[in-house]
Write an enzyme that holds these catalytic residues in place. Structure first.
Site, mmCIF file in Angstrom:
data_model
loop_
_atom_site.group_PDB
_atom_site.id
_atom_site.type_symbol
_atom_site.label_atom_id
_atom_site.label_comp_id
_atom_site.label_asym_id
_atom_site.label_seq_id
_atom_site.Cartn_x
_atom_site.Cartn_y
_atom_site.Cartn_z
ATOM 1 N N CYS A 220 0.818 -1.216 0.000
ATOM 2 C CA CYS A 220 0.000 0.000 0.000
ATOM 3 C C CYS A 220 0.858 1.276 0.000
ATOM 4 C CB CYS A 220 -0.917 -0.028 1.218
ATOM 5 S SG CYS A 220 -1.767 1.502 1.567
ATOM 6 N N PRO A 221 0.542 2.290 -0.836
ATOM 7 C CA PRO A 221 -0.551 2.357 -1.824
ATOM 8 C C PRO A 221 -0.177 1.788 -3.200
ATOM 9 C CG PRO A 221 0.557 4.472 -1.729
ATOM 10 C CD PRO A 221 1.245 3.583 -0.704
ATOM 11 N N GLY A 222 1.071 1.330 -3.341
ATOM 12 C CA GLY A 222 1.421 0.662 -4.589
ATOM 13 C C GLY A 222 2.618 1.230 -5.320
ATOM 14 N N ASP A 239 -1.190 -6.191 1.641
ATOM 15 C CA ASP A 239 -1.249 -5.081 2.597
ATOM 16 C C ASP A 239 -2.683 -4.936 3.086
ATOM 17 O OD1 ASP A 239 -1.115 -2.425 3.901
ATOM 18 O OD2 ASP A 239 0.804 -2.250 2.868
ATOM 19 N N ASP A 259 -1.630 -9.352 6.563
ATOM 20 C CA ASP A 259 -0.366 -8.928 7.156
ATOM 21 C C ASP A 259 0.770 -9.543 6.338
ATOM 22 O OD1 ASP A 259 1.909 -8.511 8.672
ATOM 23 O OD2 ASP A 259 0.995 -9.096 10.569
ATOM 24 N N ASP A 276 8.974 -3.144 1.131
ATOM 25 C CA ASP A 276 9.375 -1.838 1.676
ATOM 26 C C ASP A 276 8.444 -1.507 2.837
ATOM 27 O OD1 ASP A 276 10.605 0.629 2.027
ATOM 28 O OD2 ASP A 276 9.375 1.631 0.522
ATOM 29 N N LYS A 305 15.236 -0.384 7.342
ATOM 30 C CA LYS A 305 15.261 0.933 7.973
ATOM 31 C C LYS A 305 16.456 1.007 8.921
ATOM 32 C CE LYS A 305 11.460 1.548 5.783
ATOM 33 N NZ LYS A 305 11.468 2.298 4.519
#
Length: 361
Positions: A220-222, A239, A259, A276, A305
């Site tokens: 999300c959102p793609g 997502d 999930d 990501d 991250k």
């Protein structure tokens, strides 16, 4: 030349410095680092004259996480006279012969980029003088060394060279990518850059091709799904959040409202896995490890991250743990690469390729 000049993102000089100190040591090239916060570059000064040549030849740029580009460099040229900046630069490059290209660059900071217009204008007369001196060939040659002149401030520059087979093809090591108007998010550029970084041009037609099946965890959102769709792939987007409507209208995306950490693919013919997610890096690494051990993909690109402190140490520890776990579970034929991409901020992008020497069925 005894200096190695490395371009990096501003704010990541410590990471770049720690990495080059370690990697140069592995090649028995002693030296010390000169780096300042937010300068967007690091200089590794070798103890021995000409030792920088060993590094630009033997240390693969692609194996460095935080360096975008590197070149063997002179000592800093200072107080270059406005009336004749060219002569001292040409003299400093007297040992460079028959280079195929010259790049006049700056570090990637707002202050340094104020010199960009000057650099563009300066390149033309400098190129002519370097041709006359013999440092530069009359015609560009992509197989010959590249001359670098990096202005870190007015009248102050490092000059040197890199080898074309161990150098970024991009000016300042930064790929110039355009944000597509219909991309759902700016993060889309990360995957676009990652494909260019990790898959050589001559192999992209085979490894990033239309008709492949892919999975995007945390889609999300793609933004990342968009890059897969525009390359003709069929994507399982995982997502709990909503996906971009235009992407769904392509008919190439199936949205699983699940999930990403619990999703298991129904099909086992997935080539690309991308991920990501804003999660602890160790948890994401464990997820990718599980997919690799199950053999659920051929190639994966995922982001980790970064913590606020000890970023280089943390990343290398996670990558080392990943390789150990894969081997302990029978996954022994793989290739791992990691890069702090231009479009990354507080994260690094990792590429994991399973059985790189075995054809995809």
């Amino acid at each position: 030349m005894k200096n190695l000049f490395l371009f990096c993102r501003a704010g990541f000089e410590k990471e770049c410095a720690a990495e080059i100190q370690q990697r140069a040591g592995e090649l028995n090239v002693g030296g010390f680092v000169k780096a300042n916060n937010n300068d967007a570059y690091v200089v590794y000064q070798c103890f021995e004259e000409d030792a920088a040549d060993t590094l630009v030849k033997q240390l693969p740029l692609d194996s460095l996480i935080f360096a975008r580009q590197m070149f063997a460099a002179s000592d800093l040229l200072v107080d270059l006279p406005e009336s004749d900046r060219i002569s001292p630069i040409v003299a400093a490059l007297s040992d460079v012969s028959k280079a195929g290209e010259v790049r006049v660059e700056t570090p990637d900071t707002n202050e340094a980029k104020e010199l960009s217009a000057f650099c563009r204008k300066f390149t033309v007369p400098l190129r002519q003088h370097l041709k006359k001196s013999g440092s530069l060939l009359a015609q560009e040659n992509p197989k010959r060394p590249i001359i670098h002149v990096c202005f870190i401030g007015p009248g102050r520059a490092y000059v040197g060279y890199s080898y074309s087979n161990n150098s970024s093809p991009h000016f300042m090591g930064i790929p110039r990518l355009k944000m597509a108007a219909d991309a759902p998010s700016r993060s889309s550029l990360k995957l676009d850059e990652a494909f260019g970084q990790f898959v050589p041009k001559e192999e992209q037609e085979e490894r990033i091709r239309s008709g492949m099946n892919a999975v995007d965890l945390g889609a999300c959102p793609g933004g990342w799904t968009y890059q897969l769709v525009r390359r003709g792939m069929f994507v399982s987007a995982v997502d709990n959040g909503p996906m971009d409507e235009k992407l769904m209208e392509t008919g190439q995306v199936k949205h699983y409202r699940e999930d990403g950490f619990r999703f298991e693919p129904q099909r086992k013919n997935i080539y690309w896995l991308v991920c990501d997610m804003v999660e602890k890096p160790a948890r994401v690494a464990e997820l990718i490890e599980a997919w690799a051990i199950n053999g659920w993909f051929k190639e994966a690109i995922f982001n980790l991250k970064l913590p606020m402190k000890s970023r280089y140490k943390e990343v290398t520890a996670i990558l080392e743990t990943m390789q150990t776990i894969l081997k302990e579970n029978g996954v022994t034929d793989f290739k791992v690469q990691c890069k702090h991409l231009y479009h990354d901020r507080d994260e690094v992008t990792v590429h994991l390729w399973l059985r790189p020497n075995t054809a995809w069925n």
